[in-house]
Motif scaffolding. Structure first.
Motif, PDB file in Angstrom:
ATOM      1  N   SER A 519       0.879  -1.117  -0.081  1.00  0.00           N
ATOM      2  CA  SER A 519      -0.016  -0.041  -0.035  1.00  0.00           C
ATOM      3  C   SER A 519       0.971   1.333  -0.051  1.00  0.00           C
ATOM      4  N   SER A 520       0.272   2.355  -0.375  1.00  0.00           N
ATOM      5  CA  SER A 520       0.886   3.489  -0.293  1.00  0.00           C
ATOM      6  C   SER A 520       1.008   3.782   1.123  1.00  0.00           C
ATOM      7  N   PRO A 521       1.836   4.838   1.599  1.00  0.00           N
ATOM      8  CA  PRO A 521       2.061   4.971   3.077  1.00  0.00           C
ATOM      9  C   PRO A 521       0.877   5.786   3.465  1.00  0.00           C
ATOM     10  N   GLN A 522       0.235   5.549   4.740  1.00  0.00           N
ATOM     11  CA  GLN A 522      -0.809   6.238   5.431  1.00  0.00           C
ATOM     12  C   GLN A 522       0.246   7.019   6.702  1.00  0.00           C
ATOM     13  N   GLY A 523       0.960   7.271   6.348  1.00  0.00           N
ATOM     14  CA  GLY A 523       1.776   8.248   7.344  1.00  0.00           C
ATOM     15  C   GLY A 523       2.448   9.530   6.838  1.00  0.00           C
ATOM     16  N   ALA A 524       3.128  10.230   7.687  1.00  0.00           N
ATOM     17  CA  ALA A 524       3.772  11.585   6.996  1.00  0.00           C
ATOM     18  C   ALA A 524       5.317  11.087   6.786  1.00  0.00           C
ATOM     19  N   TRP A 525       5.700  11.641   5.460  1.00  0.00           N
ATOM     20  CA  TRP A 525       7.287  11.583   5.166  1.00  0.00           C
ATOM     21  C   TRP A 525       7.495  13.013   4.565  1.00  0.00           C
ATOM     22  N   PRO A 526       8.899  13.101   4.469  1.00  0.00           N
ATOM     23  CA  PRO A 526       9.322  14.630   4.253  1.00  0.00           C
ATOM     24  C   PRO A 526       8.870  14.764   2.998  1.00  0.00           C
ATOM     25  N   VAL A 527       8.656  15.878   2.743  1.00  0.00           N
ATOM     26  CA  VAL A 527       7.979  16.398   1.113  1.00  0.00           C
ATOM     27  C   VAL A 527       9.027  15.871   0.072  1.00  0.00           C
ATOM     28  N   GLY A 528       8.511  15.146  -1.051  1.00  0.00           N
ATOM     29  CA  GLY A 528       9.088  14.769  -2.196  1.00  0.00           C
ATOM     30  C   GLY A 528       9.537  13.446  -2.027  1.00  0.00           C
ATOM     31  N   VAL A 530       9.528   9.625  -2.362  1.00  0.00           N
ATOM     32  CA  VAL A 530       8.494   8.848  -3.492  1.00  0.00           C
ATOM     33  C   VAL A 530       8.764   7.591  -3.118  1.00  0.00           C
ATOM     34  N   THR A 531       7.531   6.650  -3.316  1.00  0.00           N
ATOM     35  CA  THR A 531       7.332   5.196  -3.038  1.00  0.00           C
ATOM     36  C   THR A 531       6.918   4.749  -4.334  1.00  0.00           C
ATOM     37  N   GLU A 532       7.304   3.435  -4.557  1.00  0.00           N
ATOM     38  CA  GLU A 532       6.833   2.538  -5.775  1.00  0.00           C
ATOM     39  C   GLU A 532       6.058   1.363  -5.329  1.00  0.00           C
ATOM     40  N   ARG A 533       4.817   1.151  -6.138  1.00  0.00           N
ATOM     41  CA  ARG A 533       4.173  -0.203  -5.785  1.00  0.00           C
ATOM     42  C   ARG A 533       5.165  -1.512  -6.214  1.00  0.00           C
ATOM     43  N   MET A 534       4.806  -2.304  -5.411  1.00  0.00           N
ATOM     44  CA  MET A 534       5.147  -3.650  -5.557  1.00  0.00           C
ATOM     45  C   MET A 534       4.175  -4.597  -6.006  1.00  0.00           C
ATOM     46  N   GLY A 535       4.526  -5.625  -6.562  1.00  0.00           N
ATOM     47  CA  GLY A 535       3.495  -6.786  -6.655  1.00  0.00           C
ATOM     48  C   GLY A 535       2.606  -6.588  -8.019  1.00  0.00           C
ATOM     49  N   ILE A 536       1.686  -7.291  -8.113  1.00  0.00           N
ATOM     50  CA  ILE A 536       0.694  -7.116  -9.248  1.00  0.00           C
ATOM     51  C   ILE A 536       0.219  -5.757  -9.357  1.00  0.00           C
ATOM     52  N   ILE A 537       0.140  -5.103 -10.730  1.00  0.00           N
ATOM     53  CA  ILE A 537      -0.420  -3.905 -10.882  1.00  0.00           C
ATOM     54  C   ILE A 537      -1.473  -4.160 -12.138  1.00  0.00           C
ATOM     55  N   ILE A 544       3.680   5.027  -9.015  1.00  0.00           N
ATOM     56  CA  ILE A 544       4.477   5.919  -8.251  1.00  0.00           C
ATOM     57  C   ILE A 544       3.708   7.055  -7.304  1.00  0.00           C
ATOM     58  N   PHE A 545       4.216   7.304  -6.218  1.00  0.00           N
ATOM     59  CA  PHE A 545       3.508   8.036  -5.269  1.00  0.00           C
ATOM     60  C   PHE A 545       4.501   9.159  -4.552  1.00  0.00           C
ATOM     61  N   ARG A 546       4.017  10.316  -4.548  1.00  0.00           N
ATOM     62  CA  ARG A 546       5.043  11.293  -3.822  1.00  0.00           C
ATOM     63  C   ARG A 546       4.401  12.060  -2.567  1.00  0.00           C
ATOM     64  N   SER A 547       5.142  12.048  -1.707  1.00  0.00           N
ATOM     65  CA  SER A 547       4.710  12.743  -0.358  1.00  0.00           C
ATOM     66  C   SER A 547       4.483  14.390  -0.475  1.00  0.00           C
ATOM     67  N   ASN A 548       3.330  14.940  -0.303  1.00  0.00           N
ATOM     68  CA  ASN A 548       3.162  16.227  -0.324  1.00  0.00           C
ATOM     69  C   ASN A 548       2.916  17.086   1.118  1.00  0.00           C
ATOM     70  N   ASN A 549       3.332  16.356   1.993  1.00  0.00           N
ATOM     71  CA  ASN A 549       2.876  17.080   3.288  1.00  0.00           C
ATOM     72  C   ASN A 549       3.940  16.186   4.452  1.00  0.00           C
ATOM     73  N   ALA A 550       4.934  16.935   4.853  1.00  0.00           N
ATOM     74  CA  ALA A 550       5.763  16.390   5.945  1.00  0.00           C
ATOM     75  C   ALA A 550       5.115  16.306   7.205  1.00  0.00           C
ATOM     76  N   ALA A 553      -0.191  12.579   6.450  1.00  0.00           N
ATOM     77  CA  ALA A 553      -0.457  11.584   5.550  1.00  0.00           C
ATOM     78  C   ALA A 553      -1.091  12.239   4.202  1.00  0.00           C
ATOM     79  N   SER A 554      -0.013  12.765   3.172  1.00  0.00           N
ATOM     80  CA  SER A 554      -0.630  13.480   1.862  1.00  0.00           C
ATOM     81  C   SER A 554       0.126  12.961   0.860  1.00  0.00           C
ATOM     82  N   TRP A 555      -0.327  11.984  -0.029  1.00  0.00           N
ATOM     83  CA  TRP A 555       0.303  11.527  -1.074  1.00  0.00           C
ATOM     84  C   TRP A 555      -0.399  11.773  -2.320  1.00  0.00           C
ATOM     85  N   ILE A 556       0.562  12.262  -3.381  1.00  0.00           N
ATOM     86  CA  ILE A 556      -0.249  12.294  -4.804  1.00  0.00           C
ATOM     87  C   ILE A 556       0.284  11.328  -5.426  1.00  0.00           C
ATOM     88  N   THR A 557      -0.338  10.721  -6.715  1.00  0.00           N
ATOM     89  CA  THR A 557      -0.109   9.999  -7.696  1.00  0.00           C
ATOM     90  C   THR A 557       0.710  10.406  -8.690  1.00  0.00           C
TER      91      THR A 557
END
Length: 562
Positions: A519-528, A530-537, A544-550, A553-557
């Motif tokens: 899953s994409s994170p449901q927690g805060a990470w520094p702005v910028g 990036v996390t990438e999906r693993m497994g079946i797509i 690919i998701f990017r944190s938008n709030n430090a 939990a605010s991630w944009i696709t």
């Protein structure tokens, strides 16, 4: 013509007939075979005292003086068999040898009071001679020394200069019933060959404030106590420094085997083995060996407890076999060390080439512990502190002390890695093979980086709630992250990946054979971040998701599957 005289008693009754008369005494006393020699009448001397060996005064006050280049104890009536107490006669011998060497070869000398050699220049001894100390009848109070070279208790003074021990000096206690110490050494420019002291309930050897000296070997056995080290090299109100000691041997000590506190000193070899551990060593004041080195080095040292008996030789029960070394390396180094439990208490820029032990721990509360270890091989737990660098680590458990920081491990094998205490951070572990996995991990504090695992191989990864780590490269056989485990993974390969609860992990460039849940994170990470999906797509899934709030939990696709 030389007259023959039967013994010293007869010489006292022999009045010289001529000036400079020379007589020969066959033996010291009836029943003995030693102590004789040539005596010459000194007609110019009317004030010297009769010392019972080198000066003999007749009934009328004439002085017979011994003609000998080297005085020996037998000249003063000392019993070389070590059966008859010769304390007073031995003291007479020492008094007659002021400014000269003393030669104790050829006998065993029984004493019951302190013998002070400080005003002599050298002791000559061999392996067939010894000083036997009658502790039971010792006239000095408890805490006294049997032999002194220098003055005990005189802080900053009482040193001898240029004293030497030639050959093999053996000092042997006949009982541990009282707290009597063995030999005391204090001085500069000492030249010591071999000293061995055994059986004392206290210091067998105490080198106090020794400067600019060379010592070949100090050896002790069946001595010491829970309060006094069997061999002590330290200083009372001064320093012991700028010396070279080739060998220290402390065998079968009663709890405290060795205490070394030195500056600018080189020690080639230490053996402190078969120690009888008589009390709990878990406190910071409990130890069997104490090494405090400043600008000093040790080439090789081995130390352990006696694990084959349940009582010491006097019947005292053994507490356990957990040997403890209290170690401080301040701009100092050790090449090879084999020890039990090592507590590294203090140090700056210390270096250990190879350390083999049962347990190793650093005092993380002190930010001055700054140690480099080339090889640390530990059968138990290793707890690291601050500014420590280890080239290769082999251990059962790797842990970190309270407020641990700036730790680097470059390679090795451990069974378990954990962080049971809160840390500061900036910990980097590289090239580790971790047999079990990572547990109880902690987050870094503000201003520090999270713990990094780089190119490590681990059997499992579960993380811990609130714990923050970063894994770069390497292999994880089974990742099953718990809820709120803050794990950042980059370029990691593995077999299976899963998580439970609330996901706050990040993955980039990772490849696992089986991905059960992601899953994409449901927690805060520094702005910028990036996390990438693993497994079946599936079509439309975010990739690919990017944190938008430090702070939340605010991630944009950034990229979705077509």
């Amino acid at each position: 013509m030389v007259d023959i005289v039967a013994d010293i008693a007869t010489l006292r009754t022999t009045e010289p007939a001529t000036a400079q008369q020379l007589d020969y005494v066959t033996k010291y006393a009836s029943g003995s075979s030693a102590g004789g020699g040539f005596f010459q009448y000194d007609s110019s001397d009317s004030t010297s005292n009769d010392d019972g060996g080198s000066i003999i005064i007749t009934t009328s006050g004439k002085r017979w003086k011994r003609k000998s280049k080297q005085l020996i104890p037998a000249h003063f009536g000392c019993d070389p068999a070590g059966v008859i107490d010769c304390t007073s006669k031995f003291k007479n011998y020492i008094s007659a040898s002021v400014g000269r060497p003393v030669d104790i070869r050829g006998g065993s000398w029984l004493i019951s009071d302190t013998i002070d050699f400080s005003r002599c220049t050298q002791i000559i001894a061999d392996s067939k001679s010894k000083i036997i100390v009658d502790v039971i009848n010792f006239s000095g109070e408890d805490g006294s020394y049997a032999v002194t070279i220098g003055t005990p208790g005189a802080s900053g003074s009482g040193r001898v200069a240029g004293f030497g021990i030639k050959g093999f000096l053996l000092i042997q206690s006949n009982s541990r019933i009282r707290q009597i110490h063995g030999i005391y050494l204090k001085g500069s420019w000492l030249n010591i060959d071999h000293v061995r002291s055994t059986g004392f309930n206290g210091y067998c050897i105490n080198c106090d404030s020794v400067w600019d000296s060379t010592i070949i070997r100090l050896s002790a056995e069946i001595g010491g106590s829970t309060s006094y080290a069997q061999i002590r090299i330290d200083s009372d109100g001064d320093t012991t420094n700028a010396s070279h000691i080739i060998s220290l041997q402390s065998e079968q000590a009663y709890h405290r085997a060795l205490e070394v506190n030195v500056l600018r000193t080189v020690i080639d070899n230490i053996h402190a083995e078969r120690t009888y551990n008589l009390q709990d060593n878990t406190s910071t004041t409990g130890w069997n060996v104490y090494l405090n080195l400043g600008n000093s080095s040790i080439n090789n040292t081995t130390m352990d407890c006696n694990n084959s008996v349940i009582t010491a030789p006097d019947g005292t029960p053994i507490f356990n076999q957990n040997h403890r070394l209290s170690l401080s390396l301040d701009y100092s180094s050790i090449i090879d060390m084999n020890a039990g439990n090592v507590s590294h208490m203090f140090g700056r820029s210390g270096k250990v080439s190879r350390l083999y032990c049962n347990k190793y721990g650093e005092n993380a509360n002190s930010d001055t512990v700054d140690t480099q270890v080339d090889l640390l091989s530990c059968s138990g737990q290793v707890t690291l502190g601050n500014k420590t660098s280890i080239t290769r680590l082999v251990a059962d458990i790797l842990d970190f002390g309270y407020n641990s920081s700036a730790v680097t491990v470059l390679s090795g094998t451990v069974n378990t890695v954990l962080q049971s205490n809160n840390i500061l951070g900036d910990i980097v572990l590289s090239g580790l093979f971790i047999t079990n996995g990572l547990t109880s991990l902690k987050s870094q504090v503000a201003g520090y980086s999270p713990t990094v695992f780089k190119d490590c191989h681990m059997a499992s990864l579960v993380g811990s709630a609130g714990g923050s780590i970063k894994i770069i490269g390497g292999y994880v056989a089974s990742a099953n992250l718990v809820s709120y485990a803050k794990v950042e993974m980059e370029g990691v390969k593995g077999t299976t990946f899963n998580y439970t609860g609330t996901p706050v992990f990040v993955t980039r460039g990772c490849r696992f054979d089986t991905v059960t849940a992601w899953s994409s994170p449901q927690g805060a990470w520094p702005v910028g971040t990036v996390t990438e999906r693993m497994g079946i797509i599936n079509s439309g899934d975010g990739v690919i998701f990017r944190s938008n709030n430090a702070t939340s939990a605010s991630w944009i696709t950034l990229l979705s599957a077509p």
